[in-house]
Design a protein around this motif. Structure first.
Motif, short mmCIF file in Angstrom:
data_model
loop_
_atom_site.label_atom_id
_atom_site.label_comp_id
_atom_site.label_asym_id
_atom_site.label_seq_id
_atom_site.Cartn_x
_atom_site.Cartn_y
_atom_site.Cartn_z
N ASN A 81 0.86 -1.19 0.00
CA ASN A 81 0.00 0.00 0.00
C ASN A 81 0.90 1.23 0.00
OD1 ASN A 81 -1.70 2.18 0.68
ND2 ASN A 81 -3.15 0.79 1.68
N GLN A 83 0.05 4.38 -0.13
CA GLN A 83 -0.45 5.50 0.68
C GLN A 83 0.00 5.37 2.13
OE1 GLN A 83 -4.70 5.94 0.54
NE2 GLN A 83 -4.69 7.88 1.64
N ASN A 84 -0.09 4.17 2.69
CA ASN A 84 0.28 3.96 4.08
C ASN A 84 1.72 3.45 4.26
OD1 ASN A 84 -2.36 4.63 4.79
ND2 ASN A 84 -3.05 2.49 4.55
N ASN A 85 2.40 3.23 3.13
CA ASN A 85 3.75 2.68 3.16
C ASN A 85 3.79 1.41 4.01
OD1 ASN A 85 6.51 2.42 2.66
ND2 ASN A 85 7.10 3.73 4.38
N SER A 86 2.87 0.49 3.68
CA SER A 86 2.77 -0.74 4.47
C SER A 86 2.62 -1.93 3.54
CB SER A 86 1.56 -0.68 5.43
OG SER A 86 0.37 -0.54 4.69
N SER A 107 9.39 2.59 -0.78
CA SER A 107 9.00 3.95 -1.14
C SER A 107 9.76 4.48 -2.35
CB SER A 107 9.26 4.88 0.05
OG SER A 107 10.62 4.86 0.44
N ASN A 134 -4.04 2.90 -4.49
CA ASN A 134 -2.61 2.96 -4.19
C ASN A 134 -2.03 1.60 -3.79
OD1 ASN A 134 -2.04 5.74 -4.65
ND2 ASN A 134 -3.12 6.23 -2.75
#
Length: 285
Positions: A81, A83-86, A107, A134
């Protein structure tokens, strides 16, 4: 060292240099080509998976089903993801995921090669579901798998090089032997010329410049034979021409010395001697 061995050594050395340079260039470029090809294959696989996922799973609430679907594919991958960098799902060990996080690979969308400790991975990123979600599907292939393919290819290439080199050296031996043999035979003919055995000189089979050199040698031998023959004829004729007047001069000289002749005969003998000397001088001017 004989010319035959010098030519073979020079050709073999040149061949080894060319093969070494060629092998090095191929070895250097091969891994890059394998990486590019693997990235293309990962992208194709990812697009197929994404196409299936986009058709079957329409919302983020289906992440568990998506994870179950991905688990069935037997691939090394992440569902990420942005958006959440997860990482929502991973087939890699947790410590590897943390290592990738530490290096900011997730990222950094520009990086195509990820590294964890001594292991490297080729990756491909494909966007999943509507862009607003995302979500990315990230597929990985260990670099060591590509290096294994590279090593196998180089081993086979080395075998081909060895066989090719052996054939080339044998061909070189045959060609140089064909080139040097006429020179060796020509050397023996020159030995005969050196010993003035002109009647024993034999023509050799040759082509190109060697044939021209052989023709020049034969022409030289013929000229030398004619010169020696003419020289021998000259000495024989000169000896014959000198013998009679010299015997005449010798006879009168000994007669005069021993007082065999009367005074009148002495005068005649001296005149004959002078006449013969003048004739000899005239004939050899």
């Amino acid at each position: 060292m004989k010319l035959h061995y010098q030519l073979n050594a020079a050709f073999t050395t040149l061949l080894l240099i060319i093969m070494a340079v060629t092998g090095y260039v191929i070895y250097s470029l091969l891994l890059n080509l394998l990486v590019q090809n693997e990235q293309q294959q990962l992208e194709q696989k990812g697009e197929i998976l994404v196409s299936v996922m986009n058709e079957q799973y329409q919302s983020l609430g289906d992440v568990d089903k998506i994870s179950a679907f991905l688990q069935e594919q037997d691939l090394q991958l992440f569902l990420y993801n942005r958006q959440n960098n997860s990482v929502l799902y991973s087939t890699m060990p947790e410590e590897v995921v943390k290592g990738f996080y530490k290096n900011n690979y997730f990222s950094n969308a520009e990086s195509n090669l990820w590294e964890y400790h001594s292991d490297k991975y080729v990756i491909s990123r494909i966007l999943v579901l509507p862009r607003g979600a995302n979500l990315e599907l990230i597929l990985l292939t260990p670099m060591k798998d590509l290096q294994a393919v590279q090593h196998k290819f180089i081993e086979r290439l080395l075998i081909v090089f060895i066989i090719g080199a052996a054939v080339a050296v044998l061909l070189s031996y045959f060609l140089t032997n064909k080139l040097v043999t006429p020179l060796t035979r020509l050397k023996y003919q020159l030995k005969k010329i050196e010993k003035r055995k002109f009647d024993e000189i034999e023509p050799i089979q040759a082509t190109g410049e060697i044939r021209e050199v052989a023709k020049s040698v034969y022409d030289m031998a013929n000229e030398l034979s004619r010169y020696i023959s003419s020289q021998q004829s000259f000495f024989q004729n000169a000896s014959h021409e000198l013998k009679t007047p010299l015997m005449t001069i010798q006879g009168y000289a000994e007669g005069i010395k021993e007082n065999v002749f009367e005074e009148a005969e002495k005068e005649t003998g001296l005149e004959v001697m002078v006449t013969e000397v003048k004739r000899l001088k005239k004939n050899h001017q």
